[in-house]
Enzyme design. Sequence first.
Site, PDB file in Angstrom:
ATOM      1  N   HIS A   1       4.260  -0.118   6.187  1.00  0.00           N
ATOM      2  CA  HIS A   1       4.264  -0.057   4.709  1.00  0.00           C
ATOM      3  C   HIS A   1       2.853  -0.319   4.165  1.00  0.00           C
ATOM      4  O   HIS A   1       2.432   0.286   3.183  1.00  0.00           O
ATOM      5  CB  HIS A   1       5.247  -1.078   4.130  1.00  0.00           C
ATOM      6  CG  HIS A   1       6.686  -0.756   4.442  1.00  0.00           C
ATOM      7  ND1 HIS A   1       7.205   0.505   4.322  1.00  0.00           N
ATOM      8  CD2 HIS A   1       7.718  -1.538   4.883  1.00  0.00           C
ATOM      9  CE1 HIS A   1       8.490   0.494   4.668  1.00  0.00           C
ATOM     10  NE2 HIS A   1       8.819  -0.721   5.020  1.00  0.00           N
TER      11      HIS A   1
ATOM     12  N   ASP B   1       8.180   9.023   3.055  1.00  0.00           N
ATOM     13  CA  ASP B   1       9.051   8.589   4.148  1.00  0.00           C
ATOM     14  C   ASP B   1       8.279   8.501   5.462  1.00  0.00           C
ATOM     15  O   ASP B   1       7.388   9.308   5.708  1.00  0.00           O
ATOM     16  CB  ASP B   1      10.215   9.599   4.266  1.00  0.00           C
ATOM     17  CG  ASP B   1      11.372   9.035   5.051  1.00  0.00           C
ATOM     18  OD1 ASP B   1      11.371   7.824   5.374  1.00  0.00           O
ATOM     19  OD2 ASP B   1      12.300   9.811   5.365  1.00  0.00           O
TER      20      ASP B   1
ATOM     21  N   LEU C   1      -4.477  11.264 -15.560  1.00  0.00           N
ATOM     22  CA  LEU C   1      -3.338  11.454 -14.651  1.00  0.00           C
ATOM     23  C   LEU C   1      -2.286  10.425 -15.013  1.00  0.00           C
ATOM     24  O   LEU C   1      -2.623   9.290 -15.371  1.00  0.00           O
ATOM     25  CB  LEU C   1      -3.802  11.217 -13.200  1.00  0.00           C
ATOM     26  CG  LEU C   1      -2.722  11.119 -12.123  1.00  0.00           C
ATOM     27  CD1 LEU C   1      -2.123  12.498 -11.832  1.00  0.00           C
ATOM     28  CD2 LEU C   1      -3.292  10.552 -10.819  1.00  0.00           C
TER      29      LEU C   1
HETATM   30  C1  FPP Z   1       9.927   4.935   3.568  1.00  0.00           C
HETATM   31  O1  FPP Z   1       9.570   4.629   4.883  1.00  0.00           O
HETATM   32  C2  FPP Z   1       9.095   4.189   2.628  1.00  0.00           C
HETATM   33  C3  FPP Z   1       9.571   3.237   1.767  1.00  0.00           C
HETATM   34  C4  FPP Z   1      10.983   2.837   1.695  1.00  0.00           C
HETATM   35  C5  FPP Z   1       8.686   2.521   0.845  1.00  0.00           C
HETATM   36  C6  FPP Z   1       7.473   3.220   0.360  1.00  0.00           C
HETATM   37  C7  FPP Z   1       6.551   2.178  -0.117  1.00  0.00           C
HETATM   38  C8  FPP Z   1       5.210   2.158   0.008  1.00  0.00           C
HETATM   39  C9  FPP Z   1       4.441   3.280   0.569  1.00  0.00           C
HETATM   40  C10 FPP Z   1       4.428   0.965  -0.391  1.00  0.00           C
HETATM   41  C11 FPP Z   1       4.502   0.496  -1.815  1.00  0.00           C
HETATM   42  C12 FPP Z   1       4.287   1.524  -2.853  1.00  0.00           C
HETATM   43  C13 FPP Z   1       3.324   1.527  -3.824  1.00  0.00           C
HETATM   44  C14 FPP Z   1       3.392   2.547  -4.926  1.00  0.00           C
HETATM   45  C15 FPP Z   1       2.205   0.574  -3.859  1.00  0.00           C
HETATM   46  P1  FPP Z   1      10.685   4.055   5.850  1.00  0.00           P
HETATM   47  O2  FPP Z   1      10.499   2.594   5.973  1.00  0.00           O
HETATM   48  O3  FPP Z   1      12.047   4.477   5.408  1.00  0.00           O
HETATM   49  O4  FPP Z   1      10.298   4.772   7.185  1.00  0.00           O
HETATM   50  P2  FPP Z   1      11.269   5.164   8.386  1.00  0.00           P
HETATM   51  O5  FPP Z   1      12.239   6.167   7.841  1.00  0.00           O
HETATM   52  O6  FPP Z   1      10.325   5.743   9.386  1.00  0.00           O
HETATM   53  O7  FPP Z   1      11.908   3.884   8.854  1.00  0.00           O
END
Ligand code: FPP
Length: 241
Positions: A29, A12, A123
Amino acid sequence: MNTPQHVAIIMDGNGRWAERRGQTRTSGHRKGVEAVRGAVRSAGELGVKYLTLFAFSSENWRRPEDEVNDLMGLLKVFIRRDLAELHRENVRVRIIGDRQTLKHDILALLTEAEDLTRNNRALELIIAFNYGGRDDIARAARLLASKAARGEIDPASICEETISAALDTADIPDPDMIIRTSGEQRISNFLIWQAAYAEFVFLPCLWPDFDRASFEDALREFGSRDRRFGNVAERDLALGS
Ligand code: FPP
């Protein structure tokens, strides 16, 4: 140190990381994907056997269309660019989540990653994609109900083990530790059945800043916990109290 066999992470804070820098959420992201690479490397080096990452939840479809497309695109790029190296490093890639509503191209890519790495053992990298814990349980319930309707199983025989075996995580041990970054303290519909005895570790750092030291902090915190699984502490058993 007492290393957890299975670590699951709610990644997050990508959006906040970007906003604090005046950048777009997409760049957050993108930076998050770099942290994913680091986390996979650290997990392997630190002796973790299963690493589950919450990449896209069944609720993430509610985000603006552009952001949904960016997240889909990033996963595709990650698989295309990193699959060969993951395979070389003996990492098995598995996907959990509802596959039925995914577009054909992404599904094909995910299946290719699973097929190529099926026999790898260093893994297991489990990517939760289009995943929701309640949806996982609902799909398992439908599966068991249809087997019962066909007379393949006796409804009276359905127990915790039968349900676990019908989930996406069928042959994966339950997570020992669930880490969530960004200071939020919620499970957000992630592995809700499987998390029954998981230790939760909430880290203040935003996901793009998660590094080897953050992983080690979480492992130290895990090592300090007294896991009793409903029993009493070993110390109390020894004292006969
Ligand atoms: C939360 O941050 C994150 C996500 C919803 C997506 C996580 C995805 C990645 C790290 C990239 C793709 C994954 C892989 C495995 C290649 P948020 O956008 O909710 O952050 P915020 O709460 O600060 O808005």
